[in-house]
Design an enzyme around this catalytic site. Structure first.
Site, PDB file in Angstrom:
ATOM      1  N   GLU A  66       0.840  -1.193   0.000  1.00  0.00           N
ATOM      2  CA  GLU A  66       0.000   0.000   0.000  1.00  0.00           C
ATOM      3  C   GLU A  66       0.876   1.243   0.000  1.00  0.00           C
ATOM      4  OE1 GLU A  66      -3.905  -1.889   2.263  1.00  0.00           O
ATOM      5  OE2 GLU A  66      -2.633  -0.480   3.338  1.00  0.00           O
TER       6      GLU A  66
ATOM      7  N   HIS B   2      -8.943   9.492   3.863  1.00  0.00           N
ATOM      8  CA  HIS B   2      -8.601   8.448   2.904  1.00  0.00           C
ATOM      9  C   HIS B   2      -8.815   9.014   1.505  1.00  0.00           C
ATOM     10  CE1 HIS B   2      -8.294   4.659   0.809  1.00  0.00           C
ATOM     11  NE2 HIS B   2      -7.936   4.077   1.939  1.00  0.00           N
TER      12      HIS B   2
ATOM     13  N   ARG C 146      -0.736   8.811   2.122  1.00  0.00           N
ATOM     14  CA  ARG C 146      -2.137   9.222   2.035  1.00  0.00           C
ATOM     15  C   ARG C 146      -2.353  10.734   2.109  1.00  0.00           C
ATOM     16  NH1 ARG C 146      -5.355   4.723   5.717  1.00  0.00           N
ATOM     17  NH2 ARG C 146      -5.097   2.996   4.266  1.00  0.00           N
TER      18      ARG C 146
ATOM     19  N   HIS D 171     -11.144   9.593   7.608  1.00  0.00           N
ATOM     20  CA  HIS D 171     -10.904   8.161   7.751  1.00  0.00           C
ATOM     21  C   HIS D 171     -10.288   7.752   9.082  1.00  0.00           C
ATOM     22  CE1 HIS D 171     -10.205   4.103   6.352  1.00  0.00           C
ATOM     23  NE2 HIS D 171      -8.891   4.205   6.530  1.00  0.00           N
TER      24      HIS D 171
ATOM     25  N   ARG E 292      -0.522   8.602   9.419  1.00  0.00           N
ATOM     26  CA  ARG E 292      -0.467   7.141   9.605  1.00  0.00           C
ATOM     27  C   ARG E 292      -0.062   6.429   8.321  1.00  0.00           C
ATOM     28  NH1 ARG E 292      -4.443   2.708   9.049  1.00  0.00           N
ATOM     29  NH2 ARG E 292      -5.822   4.234   8.095  1.00  0.00           N
TER      30      ARG E 292
END
Length: 525
Positions: free
Chosen positions: A113, A241, A288, A349, A384
């Protein structure tokens, strides 16, 4: 009514249930959850859970990826702790019955990811969280020392404040004795006295109009600790997100897993042009915060409502096999993702901050622990790293279990705690007083405290929120308790913390991007 227990666990995601299972052999455990047991942020986690599993991946690489993503604000000790303890936590989840996908050769089918330098995401199709919840709930229901109260809402933790003693944010001896809990079916307030209390109430997503979080994510644990004069931190770092399904009117927004970009999906504009390369060298696999901010910038510049995620160049059978849940969801609204692009938009998110805890998961309030998204361990810093949250919850559940169970023999149940006093209260005559303030709160946070901020926006948000806070407090003091009213009160508190801590940060870093403090070495938004 009064009830006593050794351990009171508030919340039923991976953090709370893992902790409950770990301490259940040392005492009585009472798990309180405001919905059904499975209703948690964990249930909605699609992508997976991080763990260094096979070469060429190493602990050092995972640590470095986490530190880079956290923009220099991670706690290195917390990062090393989570990364190095992850294999043992994964092994325990497997022992509890969690089934992670494997290849034909029997090795774990690892995904990659955004922000990861290697494949290290264990998953179960595209509904990993639901699989983890399934296994944990099965184990919890089997354990004779664990009692679960569903449809019970924790209103406030009990401290010496409830014994008439003065407690301020400067107090160094605040102690938790349990919690007042509302039975949502009867309306009765239950006084639960506990030796150890654990807050694992999940995230805060519903303070925003568009979120991937379930309706139960209303920041309850964070708000309770703030009211009890406990410490919170890093609340300004709200992760949006980048890719939730654009489907107006649906709430929560359906998540299009970041694993799909790790699988090869590409972000595109309506004209078919790829755009992420001009923002970051990792393109669609950038961290992100950068992806979300880039999409936000493109949408505002072009005056459009969404961008696209294109996975049509990958073999259709592999797409369906890896992402069956996403495939079925998109097909239900007329989009065949093997042939058509997916319309996506950023959505609130994850909260990277929360209740400040030490390396054992203990808060600044004695005998009170916070785990999972409710806590701020220092792992995430300003942003994160994808799929680090579930493993953080599992690792810190273990650390907290070891620490609290060792202390348990020294802790007694506090006596003389008064029952909940609702004298002079009545049911609100007009629900619109709650629902209107709820909508206004979401509008304020979405418009002024979103992906891109400014000093002016934050100042305006604080003034507007102060009015709603005052109105809601007045209503709370004269009303019998209800879930809607308590959740609104909690979300306003969380909104205040986000704004206040954002105002104190005079720079742009990670998830906090301010127009007044340009980020060094970043594309201007």
């Amino acid at each position: 009514m009064e009830k006593g227990t050794d351990y009171l666990v508030i919340g039923s995601g991976i953090a709370g249930l893992s902790y409950a299972l770990k301490v259940a052999d040392t005492g009585r455990v009472l798990v309180v959850t405001k919905g059904e047991m499975h209703e948690s942020n964990t249930e909605y986690a699609q992508g997976g859970i991080c763990c260094v599993t096979y070469p060429p991946d190493t602990f050092e690489k995972h640590i470095e990826d986490t530190l880079v993503c956290g923009a220099g604000l991670c706690d290195p000790v917390a990062v090393e702790t989570v990364v190095t303890r992850a294999p043992a936590a994964i092994s325990e989840l497997v022992q509890w019955g969690v089934k992670f996908d494997k290849t034909a050769s029997g090795r774990y089918d690892l995904a990659r990811e955004g922000g990861h330098s290697e494949k290290r995401i264990l998953h179960h199709k595209d509904y990993t969280g639901a699989e983890i919840e399934r296994a944990l709930i099965r184990q919890v229901k089997r354990h004779p020392n664990i009692e679960v109260l569903e449809h019970h809402f924790a209103v406030d933790i009990i401290t010496q404040h409830h014994l008439g003693q003065l407690v301020t944010k400067h107090s160094t001896d605040i102690t938790c004795y349990g919690a007042y809990v509302l039975n949502l079916k009867t309306g009765n307030i239950l006084k639960i006295l506990s030796k150890v209390t654990v807050l694992s109430t999940g995230g805060v997503g519903n303070i925003y109009h568009t979120t991937t979080n379930p309706p139960v994510a209303t920041g309850d644990g964070i708000a309770m600790v703030h009211r009890a004069k406990g410490m919170t931190e890093n609340m300004e770092f709200i992760q949006f997100h980048p890719t939730s399904l654009y489907n107006p009117g649906e709430s929560p927004s359906f998540l299009i897993s970041e694993a799909m970009r790790g699988f090869g999906a590409i972000l595109k504009l309506s004209n078919g042009r790829e755009f992420m390369e001009k923002y970051h060298h990792m393109g669609s696999l950038a961290p992100r915060d950068i992806v979300a901010r880039s999409i936000d910038h493109e949408l505002k510049t072009r005056g459009e409502d969404f961008v696209y995620l294109d996975v049509t160049h990958r073999p259709a059978d592999e797409v369906i096999s890896h992402f069956p849940h996403i495939y079925e969801k998109c097909l239900s609204i007329g989009i065949d993702i093997t042939k058509e692009w997916i319309p996506v938009v950023p959505a609130a998110h994850y909260c990277c901050g929360g209740v400040k805890v030490d390396y054992h998961g203990q808060s600044s309030i004695a005998n009170l622990y916070a785990l999972g998204e409710t806590s701020s361990t220092g792992l995430h810093g300003a942003n994160r790293l994808a799929s680090n949250s579930l493993i953080e919850a599992a690792v810190y559940a273990d650390l907290a279990a070891v620490h609290s169970s060792a202390k348990l023999p020294e802790i007694g149940l506090q006596g003389s705690i008064p029952d909940w006093n609702d004298e002079g209260t009545s049911s609100p005559e007009e629900m619109v007083l709650i629902t209107q303030n709820y909508r206004e709160m979401q509008q304020i946070m979405s418009n002024y405290v979103g992906i891109v901020r400014s000093d002016l926006r934050l100042e305006r948000a604080m003034r507007r929120l102060a009015i709603i806070f005052q109105e809601t407090e007045e209503l709370y003091l004269k009303s019998t308790l209800s879930q809607n009213l308590c959740e609104l009160r909690n979300m306003i508190t969380v909104g205040y913390l986000i704004i206040k801590q954002a105002q104190q940060l005079k720079q742009s870093v990670g998830l906090h991007y301010s127009l007044d403090y340009p980020m060094l070495n970043a594309v201007e938004m």
